[in-house]
Motif scaffolding. Structure first.
Motif: not given
Length: 102
Positions: A34-48
């Motif tokens: 889950v923590s690995d997934l969260m490191t990627c969240k800013p890259s897959v969250t719109p709008p920026n």
């Protein structure tokens, strides 16, 4: 009978939180914690969305890509604020050798 000792109750609450936190961290999705997934969240969250970090790409390199493809059309990702189309772009953005063929 339960003791109403405030110190004992506080200790019990702390133990419950610690156990719950360890269980969340121990969970994984497609070989990503889950923590690995969260490191990627800013890259897959719109709008920026941001460019994926090295930490995100490293975690993604160990993931089961075909498993992740199974979440592409899931309502689960949008419920966490994740854009599935942005998520599918991550392997290419991370220069992974074999991006998924979803």
């Amino acid at each position: 009978m339960i003791d109403n000792n405030p110190k004992l109750l506080a200790l019990m609450a702390l133990l419950i939180v610690a156990i719950a936190t360890n269980n969340i961290e121990a969970q994984s999705i497609c070989n990503m914690s889950v923590s690995d997934l969260m490191t990627c969240k800013p890259s897959v969250t719109p709008p920026n969305p941001t460019q994926p970090t090295a930490t995100c790409c490293s975690a993604l390199s160990h993931a089961n890509m075909q498993c992740l493809c199974g979440y592409r059309n899931s309502k689960l990702l949008p419920s966490f604020g994740i854009d599935p189309n942005l998520a599918m772009q991550l392997p290419r953005k991370c220069n992974l050798p074999h991006p998924p063929n979803c």
